[in-house]
Design an enzyme around this catalytic site. Sequence first.
Site, PDB file in Angstrom:
ATOM      1  N   TRP A  51      23.289  50.871   2.827  1.00  0.00           N
ATOM      2  CA  TRP A  51      23.318  52.257   2.773  1.00  0.00           C
ATOM      3  C   TRP A  51      23.636  52.738   1.222  1.00  0.00           C
ATOM      4  O   TRP A  51      24.048  53.836   1.146  1.00  0.00           O
ATOM      5  CB  TRP A  51      24.508  52.877   3.490  1.00  0.00           C
ATOM      6  CG  TRP A  51      26.080  52.091   3.212  1.00  0.00           C
ATOM      7  CD1 TRP A  51      26.524  50.938   3.281  1.00  0.00           C
ATOM      8  CD2 TRP A  51      27.034  53.013   2.922  1.00  0.00           C
ATOM      9  NE1 TRP A  51      27.689  50.678   3.092  1.00  0.00           N
ATOM     10  CE2 TRP A  51      28.208  52.047   2.770  1.00  0.00           C
ATOM     11  CE3 TRP A  51      27.463  54.272   2.861  1.00  0.00           C
ATOM     12  CZ2 TRP A  51      29.256  52.329   2.389  1.00  0.00           C
ATOM     13  CZ3 TRP A  51      28.655  54.720   2.682  1.00  0.00           C
ATOM     14  CH2 TRP A  51      29.720  53.764   2.061  1.00  0.00           C
ATOM     15  N   ASP A  52      23.803  51.820   0.484  1.00  0.00           N
ATOM     16  CA  ASP A  52      24.074  52.071  -0.807  1.00  0.00           C
ATOM     17  C   ASP A  52      23.159  52.990  -1.518  1.00  0.00           C
ATOM     18  O   ASP A  52      23.350  53.786  -2.263  1.00  0.00           O
ATOM     19  CB  ASP A  52      23.911  50.711  -1.907  1.00  0.00           C
ATOM     20  CG  ASP A  52      24.768  49.663  -1.472  1.00  0.00           C
ATOM     21  OD1 ASP A  52      25.166  49.481   0.049  1.00  0.00           O
ATOM     22  OD2 ASP A  52      25.188  48.634  -2.145  1.00  0.00           O
ATOM     23  N   GLU A  73      35.554  47.373   4.462  1.00  0.00           N
ATOM     24  CA  GLU A  73      35.127  46.362   5.309  1.00  0.00           C
ATOM     25  C   GLU A  73      36.325  45.417   5.634  1.00  0.00           C
ATOM     26  O   GLU A  73      36.147  44.168   6.030  1.00  0.00           O
ATOM     27  CB  GLU A  73      33.861  45.612   4.671  1.00  0.00           C
ATOM     28  CG  GLU A  73      32.852  46.340   4.856  1.00  0.00           C
ATOM     29  CD  GLU A  73      31.400  45.847   4.151  1.00  0.00           C
ATOM     30  OE1 GLU A  73      31.622  45.054   3.191  1.00  0.00           O
ATOM     31  OE2 GLU A  73      30.287  46.091   4.316  1.00  0.00           O
ATOM     32  N   LYS A  76      39.284  47.595   0.585  1.00  0.00           N
ATOM     33  CA  LYS A  76      38.155  46.984  -0.605  1.00  0.00           C
ATOM     34  C   LYS A  76      37.497  48.265  -1.176  1.00  0.00           C
ATOM     35  O   LYS A  76      37.348  47.838  -2.281  1.00  0.00           O
ATOM     36  CB  LYS A  76      37.288  46.506   0.486  1.00  0.00           C
ATOM     37  CG  LYS A  76      36.088  45.604  -0.145  1.00  0.00           C
ATOM     38  CD  LYS A  76      35.105  45.168   0.842  1.00  0.00           C
ATOM     39  CE  LYS A  76      33.826  44.394   0.279  1.00  0.00           C
ATOM     40  NZ  LYS A  76      32.796  44.024   1.167  1.00  0.00           N
ATOM     41  N   GLN A  77      37.259  49.275  -0.728  1.00  0.00           N
ATOM     42  CA  GLN A  77      36.588  50.375  -1.188  1.00  0.00           C
ATOM     43  C   GLN A  77      36.751  51.558  -0.702  1.00  0.00           C
ATOM     44  O   GLN A  77      37.177  51.465   0.379  1.00  0.00           O
ATOM     45  CB  GLN A  77      35.001  50.141  -1.482  1.00  0.00           C
ATOM     46  CG  GLN A  77      34.432  50.199  -0.178  1.00  0.00           C
ATOM     47  CD  GLN A  77      32.521  50.014  -0.081  1.00  0.00           C
ATOM     48  OE1 GLN A  77      32.347  48.821  -0.025  1.00  0.00           O
ATOM     49  NE2 GLN A  77      31.923  50.891  -0.507  1.00  0.00           N
TER      50      GLN A  77
END
Lengths: 768, 768
Positions: A359-360, A490, A602-603
């Site tokens: 999906w990046d 994640e 994480k992000q």
Amino acid sequence: MNQDYIQPNEWSIIEEGFDKQRVKSSESLFSIGNGAMGQRANFEETYTGKTFQGSYIGGVYYPDKTRVGWWKNGYPEYFAKVINAPNWIGINVEINGEALDLNTCKEVRNFRRELNMKEGWYQRSFEATLQNGTEIALESTRILHIEEDELGIINFEITPLNRDAEIVFMPYLDGGITNEDSNWDDKFWDTLSVQEGNHQAFIRSRTMKTHFDVCTYMQSKVFVNGAEKSLDYTGAIKELSVALTYKVSVKKGEKATLQKFAGYTISLNHKPEDLIDASIKVLQKATKEGYSALKQQQTEAWASIWEMADIAIKGDVKAQQGIRFNIFQLNQTYLGKDARLNIGPKGFTGEKYGGSTYWDTEAYCIPFYMATKDQAVARNLLTYRYNHLQKAIENAQKLGFKNGAALYPMVTMNGEECHNEWEITFEEIHRNGAIAFAIYNYERFTGDTSYIPEKGLEVLIGIARFWEQRATFSKAKNKYVILGVTGPNEYENNVNNNWYTNYVAKWCLEYAASEVEKVKKSNPEDFKRIEAKTKISGQEVLDWNKTASNMYFPYSEEFGIYLQQDGFLDKELITVANLDRSNRPINQKWSWDRILRSPYIKQADTLQGFYFFEEHFSKEQLEKHFDFYEPFTVHESSLSPCVHSIQAAKLDRMEQAYTFYLRTSRLDLDDYNKEVEEGCHITSMAGTWMSIVEGFGGMRVREGKLHFEPKIPEQWDQYSFKVNFRGQILKVSISKNKQVFKVDGDSPLNIVVNQKEITLAPNTETTV
Amino acid sequence: MNQDYIQPNEWSIIEEGFDKQRVKSSESLFSIGNGAMGQRANFEETYTGKTFQGSYIGGVYYPDKTRVGWWKNGYPEYFAKVINAPNWIGINVEINGEALDLNTCKEVRNFRRELNMKEGWYQRSFEATLQNGTEIALESTRILHIEEDELGIINFEITPLNRDAEIVFMPYLDGGITNEDSNWDDKFWDTLSVQEGNHQAFIRSRTMKTHFDVCTYMQSKVFVNGAEKSLDYTGAIKELSVALTYKVSVKKGEKATLQKFAGYTISLNHKPEDLIDASIKVLQKATKEGYSALKQQQTEAWASIWEMADIAIKGDVKAQQGIRFNIFQLNQTYLGKDARLNIGPKGFTGEKYGGSTYWDTEAYCIPFYMATKDQAVARNLLTYRYNHLQKAIENAQKLGFKNGAALYPMVTMNGEECHNEWEITFEEIHRNGAIAFAIYNYERFTGDTSYIPEKGLEVLIGIARFWEQRATFSKAKNKYVILGVTGPNEYENNVNNNWYTNYVAKWCLEYAASEVEKVKKSNPEDFKRIEAKTKISGQEVLDWNKTASNMYFPYSEEFGIYLQQDGFLDKELITVANLDRSNRPINQKWSWDRILRSPYIKQADTLQGFYFFEEHFSKEQLEKHFDFYEPFTVHESSLSPCVHSIQAAKLDRMEQAYTFYLRTSRLDLDDYNKEVEEGCHITSMAGTWMSIVEGFGGMRVREGKLHFEPKIPEQWDQYSFKVNFRGQILKVSISKNKQVFKVDGDSPLNIVVNQKEITLAPNTETTV
């Protein structure tokens, strides 16, 4: 992290000094590519030290049988991965009877690598003393031709420094290559034929199972002091390889050069039986034009890329080098010519993540390609997913969904899911949202209203159907809930009501519903075709809106924020700043359960929603959420700092924004995570571009107009970038005391700067 | 499910007719074992059809390198598994020059297997016509000797039916065996020596890495019509195997018999260099005693086991066969002689689950062994965990716990964790609770107060420390919570506040605290030792009690029930009865995400807590929870029906209790889950025993006394069982109209029947 490894330089990546421990890292950093193929910066000559060999061809993959400890229903049978392809760079060398090998030389001096980003070539040079006492200088320059994208060229020069030398060049092709990332040590390639003649050689190989045919080819020329020698050679054909041997005697100080013209032709672009002929054609043209002309073409091709894509930064060479490295790598990886290709997380710099599509692409890469290239490039990226729609529907069926619901894969090469961790594969379903958002984003930016009726609407319908079925009604909450998901963060698995997922689901449902109505009116012919194909009904659209408007969002009255997921506030809320440094990175120091029950992010997760849907929220809301979530964020994904940089800039926290920017832009150059030897983080590089253009530049598109709210980090004097907005090229230069805008061409352009609309006269600098 | 496969019979498992498709299933069902070793019912002679070869030695394992798709920190490096050991049963046969092979015979008639549970032998017989026209009858009887547990005996008889025959017997040993369940196709065994002489043969093997030495040995005798022949033989030694060849000519109708005495001696019980001598000793004794005497010993040994362990059921032969099969298999698997051994989920009947120890032992098996054997057996099972305490502490350290906190492994052979799914390995931590509960249960049942001060308290302290650290404080709830767990219902992963886990954690903390105080007073010397070793402090004990009394339990006011976990009521609460049958079993039909977000329960979870801590709740509470949870339970674990059977019986739902009972007792015999070919479900067999004794019999121990509330299924006329209660043997017989109790020995016994205390005079039947 290693800040002293790469020399600061505005246009080049330079390493000086030979360090065997850095060979694998440098092989990643100095990788070259031309969108169609790419390779790690392996040495041409024998190297018996530690190395990670890699040469990759876009679109040529192998379905590697899945390896798991415990099988779960629905897991894909294989992981399709771009694989190490036959080696065409090899040139074995003997000097006065001794094989040249930097691992065994008596001494290596003045070792230097340069990746010249401006002109698109990679060069390595050194002086070495062999065990036999011969001292030599070597300079090797390598190019993957941007225009003739089946062609690579090596100019390989050796000068004996202290005595005369008999030099044996053995350029070769090798089909007997292996992959570091192989699940079962399978053989990936069949070698069909090996042949040589007339200074040329060819290996025809075929990938097992997928049956891609590849012809790896080469031709060599030898020069002494620049004058071509017509030498005889000896050909040696083995089962999997072929080498041509050229012997040349040079006096001390004379330069012996081997030029190698080589590369791949593939069955994606030619009939399998024509591959050798196609290779010969490339060779004829290339050898006729010659190395210098080809290098000049390369410089011009890159000049044209930079003309549009460059971001110039004054006053901060490391930041300048960082952004150019990012832009350079993105262009090496994907040039947008071919809708069958996409952008693997490591590009052509390593094997990790299989070179597949994540999906990046939609979440991070499309803005870069939209703004720096023709809109056809971004449209190709959207079309890639359109072409995979049927596979996405089948993927959803495997998981029990019906009626044309589509779940795009987490990782894919050909549209089929390749990932095999249940918590990701089956649960990180928010990816579907990014794919819909990219369609929205594309139309918003380009103004191209043809894509949705032609292709996009079918994708939106499939995605909406998925969300409609995936959301379930909770009697307890009297709302629709989405249970058992993994959000962008994640470090949480199988949570209920991840706010980002619920929000993007709601948005997808509403967007698809409104686009159905829109296309019905604006493009009735297209709508008829789509209706016949999808059996979309008015009731379905009503249901989507009903589900969307009754979606549940976890919220904390106490903090006035949306909760990342149900139960988030039950965690021990200790900020990262208060976590002992020895615990980090937590993904290396902690067991998975500990990570999961921690609050660490994480992000961007909730904040990813604030990034995508910025206009749905006030700046105060953003601030509240940023202040709540960022302190728990460990940024252990390469995709994390860019979003935070953009939001910090919006909140006028320029020091923090700058820190995030540096981290994202020099992630690989400074090897923050000590893993660059596995390859570079390509997809996050587009995030770096966003950090500047959307973060510092404050660029947005609203109601068909470009908006800017420019800011500049304290450390910079000036930065400038260009944007291709609906065919008009806008150049933006931001200094501390002025902001200059200029649109090329014949037409004026209305833009909004700091909320004031201004009209830019064509070809005239407007200073704000 | 296949109800017509095994013939109903009270004391034997009988299969009639040869079906190649059933060979692997029958190899499981007809497995034999003697606690020290065991084997699948493979054919002695060559069989070229589908077969799953397995012969296992208790305690002899190999650390098979972990295989996962994606590595997580804290995963164990290997999975220790009991491995297929060298084959000693092999007897190749040639008849008139043709190899006997049931896969290639012209015809097979009257094929019959019998596992005689009463006497402990396995017999296979058939008549066959070979391709060469010779018709033979074969009868092979196999025993693993219960007392001489290194010894196996085969009596292998062939009678030519239609002509004279030259019969060649080739008894052999084979060290070149493989494992079906090997992660990387590693070689598990080194063969150290192969030798033969004097009708004997020996293979010395060593497991790779773990270095267990095993001597596989054999000796053969040949008989014609029952008279021993002193025949010459030819020995053939190969790299990994040895065979002895005997030729015998018999007339039509004469019986040729090969007796094979064989087995293993192992370095767990002998010095490695003594293994051959030890084998010779076993052989000398066995061959001297001879087959008939050994078989008689076996019959007597089993008679003595049955004398204590049998459950007799009148009026329901299938139920009778089921329970005896379960009791038989449990005793074949574990006899309690050796604290280094434990009870693998498949026993010696297959490789799945690696033959390792799970929480099954404490939660399901200990009650059976406590009641049917000397208390030393259950104490050995507890000691097994005591001996692993240090490893459990190290295991917890790997996951970030400190100060002697112990997390027992999910799966283990030597105390180290072997499982490698994060959601189980790291999160299914309730297992720690069962290990503490078994200590409590043991003392409650046996009255043996010496175990806790001697060993158990250290285990309880380690476990309490784990829970104290694992529970975290939620400011939002103002309670201690336990986040990110998998409960007994493995169809939920990474949930918060699984009620069962929280409850067992609270109980462990309080129990450990009270036992610390108790031992301090009752056994001050022991306490000093434990205090010095564990550094246990009074403050720590206070903290345990504080955490326990502030533990959070998810509860629904609406339903008046504890919730299986946070958010359970957000699910789509469709009962199993309303789920289309085509969806089941969901673990085969559904992808993992769909299972996780469904309300379906694999095995008792909340109800497991109501089973362990029955007395903490009223019957009304049990009923409410049973009525809420059972309808969502799919019973897809072999451990599920037994607990539900007990609770249904308690709630006077005898029809339901009986259905659960049948399902648990005949799970393998009727192959409910179509997987019996992988092996039998050994640990759940103890649950079957509980279903009768605790379920129908209503047996409990309260305040040092046995309580009964006997019921009887409609389908039965009578059932009876015995219980060894603190050295006194109580026999219980339940009919529809009377309940008879009788205690052996010299002393009376006070028991409570239907809440009334009665005194049983010794050796006198008391009818209630």
